[in-house]
Design an enzyme around this catalytic site. Structure first.
Site, mmCIF file in Angstrom:
data_model
loop_
_atom_site.group_PDB
_atom_site.id
_atom_site.type_symbol
_atom_site.label_atom_id
_atom_site.label_comp_id
_atom_site.label_asym_id
_atom_site.label_seq_id
_atom_site.Cartn_x
_atom_site.Cartn_y
_atom_site.Cartn_z
ATOM 1 N N HIS A 65 0.838 -1.196 0.000
ATOM 2 C CA HIS A 65 0.000 0.000 0.000
ATOM 3 C C HIS A 65 0.870 1.242 0.000
ATOM 4 C CE1 HIS A 65 0.818 -0.964 4.244
ATOM 5 N NE2 HIS A 65 0.789 0.331 4.460
ATOM 6 N N CYS A 206 1.707 3.796 11.532
ATOM 7 C CA CYS A 206 2.660 3.300 10.538
ATOM 8 C C CYS A 206 2.938 4.416 9.541
ATOM 9 C CB CYS A 206 2.135 2.046 9.840
ATOM 10 S SG CYS A 206 0.695 2.324 8.791
#
Length: 693
Positions: A65, A206
């Protein structure tokens, strides 16, 4: 608004044998669907994210991603591999691959959907349904949440069961007769005190804030339920985040940080047992983390205070805060980023004047004339480097005020507005106005609803373009000249400060520096002084000297008072007094907070009196200072250094004498007991946050 995933974005027979090939295959589907504009550019962003940390998860899942300017709207493509593809998970290759694409500054609603998917990936029923799906449309519907997560044969069985006749309800049994009166039963013995559940607060984050952030949160939450602990998670993801209630943090017994980027506002969790790991540890071994934090709590371990103060923009305004409070935070955001430029430039220029004299500012450019063996050339080099650093002051101030208001989209118009302020001689005031104006323009643009295809380019093209044009127009043609005139009037006033006017200003600044010991008034006085360094003249340099001298007085006075009359102070205060020597000498006014917390009615007035004396004397002596910080360590760079030290000593003596007298007037008794807030005082004493922060 387009669907996040459609059947065209599903490949149930993914033939790729490497993660790069898998990403390319799924990305090509996104390009065909018009969701990605540049295949190679997007794949480069995916690879850059993959290089930060592998995206394979235990359980046969891969989630490559990224956030990319080449993505038009948040999109998800799903591939199922029979052979499995290595995405770096500890338990082997992945057979379920989800390529998640989010535009830079993507829509919060769609990012919330992506976060929900990340949570579902921790559910075995969900992944099982995807492994058994035999039609791309059904797989897409499962991901969107349009179908129940059950296998087809289970659906058939459920339908058959629903059609079966239901047994008739049995007749209700007659109500039992009322029991005969009995003697009152003896009161049950009190149960032993049951301890409340162990409480944990966690933060997950993250680099992209799309998948791992929410998967770690889900994994920790489930492990907490299994372990019988109360666990609350703050997800710092792309869709924004809501800070945990301070009361929840205060009641927590331990803290878990599962993160790969810096935890925002980390200081909220200081003083509690902390387990600090990467985000994948939160996904893969949550039970171990919970056990570890419980063990630390049992041993009485506590985490260290925050290594650095939180950036002002990290301390978001609470809902109950008024406009004035938010305005102060925005302005202090800009000032806090400007101060390092002032410090570097001011110290370099001060050193240049000390080495080469006060005519060094007329030296030719060192790029054209530099003699290695001449002291004057080195002095000129220092001056010119410092002067370059000073040219950034106003643009940085404006840029980060806008950043504090509107985050990263505010930087470009803020810097542009600040540079225009320099061009039209609007100076420090122009930078303040330009920053506020840029932030307001960006916030207004962000409220406009735009078509989905434009969302990906909003933060990188549309917002910078429109906001810079608007701010530039207003600064050049509308408000620039009036601000420049006001700046000139202020500069002329500071330049003409002499005699009684200068002394009165010194008194006022001294009182402000010492009233709240690093609070809003202290920050206003400091910002006023630092702003003057953007257009340095004799008056502004005197103001900077007076502000720093006054700010050193409170902690030095408390340190001296605990030395000469220690019996008037608690044991904790006497210990804090030792540290206050260093804090005061370093111009960290907050070193006096522990004393003011325990006895504000005596400590604060005494500090203000000493600060006023020092500020007045510094102005009267004509002391000057080009550096915005440094305390006694920059005394050699101060104009009239001996008289400057006399001003500080005089203020410290006044504050010390007053606090000793005021405390001595209390009824004579035993050594005063430590106040109930002594622990809080100690914590305040540990916050050695510089005034300029």
């Amino acid at each position: 608004m387009s669907e996040l995933i459609t059947a065209d974005l599903v490949d149930l027979d993914l033939s790729a044998d490497t993660k790069e090939a898998a990403a390319r295959s799924l990305a090509e589907r996104m390009v065909a669907a018009g969701r990605v504009t540049d295949l190679e550019g997007f794949l480069a962003d995916v690879a850059a994210r993959e290089a930060q940390m592998p995206t394979g998860l235990d359980g046969g899942i891969g989630i490559p991603h990224c956030r990319s300017a080449h993505v038009t709207e948040p999109t998800l493509a799903f591939g199922r591999s029979a052979a499995g593809i290595d995405f770096g998970a500890a338990d082997g290759p992945a057979d379920l691959i989800f390529l998640i694409a989010a535009p830079t500054g993507g829509d919060a609603d769609h990012l919330s959907i992506l976060s929900t998917l990340a949570r579902h990936l921790m559910d075995a029923e969900f992944t099982g349904a995807l492994r058994s799906a035999d039609d791309p449309a059904r797989a897409a519907a499962l991901v969107r949440g349009d179908e129940p997560e059950v296998a087809p044969e289970t659906e058939a069985e459920a339908a058959k069961a629903a059609e079966a006749p239901q047994p008739e309800a049995a007749p209700a049994a007659p109500a039992p007769a009322a029991p005969a009166p009995e003697e009152p039963a003896a009161e049950a013995p009190a149960q032993p005190n049951e301890t409340r559940p162990f409480r944990i607060v966690a933060v997950t984050s993250c680099p992209t804030g799309i998948a791992h952030t929410y998967m770690a949160a889900e994994s920790l939450t489930k492990a907490g339920e299994t372990a019988g602990v109360e666990l609350v998670v703050e997800t710092q993801g792309s869709a924004g985040f809501t800070r945990l209630d301070p009361a929840v943090i205060a009641a927590a017994d331990g803290v878990i940080f599962a993160h790969d980027v810096e935890v925002r506002d980390r200081g909220r969790f200081a003083g509690k047992p902390v387990v600090d790991v990467g985000v994948k540890a939160g996904i893969n071994r949550p039970a171990e983390l919970i056990a570890e934090v419980r063990e630390k709590a049992a041993r009485g371990e506590v985490g260290a205070p925050a290594a650095r103060p939180d950036a002002p923009m990290d301390r978001d305004a609470e809902e109950h805060e008024g406009f004035g409070t938010r305005l102060r935070k925005w302005l202090m955001t800009g000032v806090s980023y400007m101060v390092p430029f002032v410090a570097a430039g001011g110290l370099l220029m001060a050193l240049a004047f000390a080495i080469g004299g006060y005519t060094i500012n007329k030296a030719p450019s060192v790029a054209e004339h530099f003699v290695w063996t001449e002291t004057g050339s080195w002095a000129a080099l220092l001056f010119q480097i410092g002067n370059v650093a000073f040219t950034f002051l106003v643009p940085v101030l404006a840029g980060f005020i806008a950043y504090g208001m509107a985050d990263r989209p505010g930087l470009v118009p803020g810097f542009v507005g600040g540079s225009i302020a320099l061009t039209i001689d609007a100076g420090f005031l122009g930078g303040l106005i330009a920053g506020l104006l840029a932030g307001a323009v960006v916030m207004a643009i962000q409220r406009v609803s735009v078509p989905a295809p434009l969302r990906g380019i909003m933060p990188v093209v549309v917002i910078p373009l429109i906001s810079s044009a608007v701010v530039g127009f207003l600064m050049f043609l509308v408000i620039g000249k009036p601000i420049a005139a006001l700046q000139k009037a202020l500069t002329d006033w500071l330049s003409g400060l002499t005699g009684a006017n200068a002394i009165i200003l010194g008194v006022i600044l001294g009182l402000m520096m010492c009233f709240d010991l690093g609070g809003p008034l202290n920050k206003v006085a400091y910002a006023f002084a630092v702003g003057g360094l953007a257009n340095p003249n004799d008056g502004s340099l005197k103001v900077m000297a007076a502000v720093m001298a006054a700010g050193m007085v409170p902690p030095l006075a408390m340190a001296l008072a605990t030395t000469v009359r220690g019996k008037l102070f608690t044991k904790a205060e006497r210990e804090n007094g030792k540290a206050a020597w260093v804090l005061g000498a370093s111009f960290i006014t907050e070193g006096a907070i522990p004393f003011a917390a325990g006895d504000p009615l005596r400590v604060i007035p005494a500090s203000m009196a000493g600060g006023a004396v020092t500020g007045a004397l510094s102005m009267a002596f004509g002391c000057t200072l080009r550096a915005p910080h440094g305390g006694i360590f920059v005394v050699p760079l101060i104009g009239q250094p001996l008289l400057y030290l006399v001003a500080i000593v005089a203020g410290v003596a006044v504050s010390t004498a007053l606090v000793v007298v005021l405390k001595g007037l209390r009824k004579t008794g035993t050594e005063p007991a430590a106040p109930a807030t002594e622990g809080a005082e100690q914590a305040a004493g540990d916050r050695k946050e510089p005034v300029a922060a």
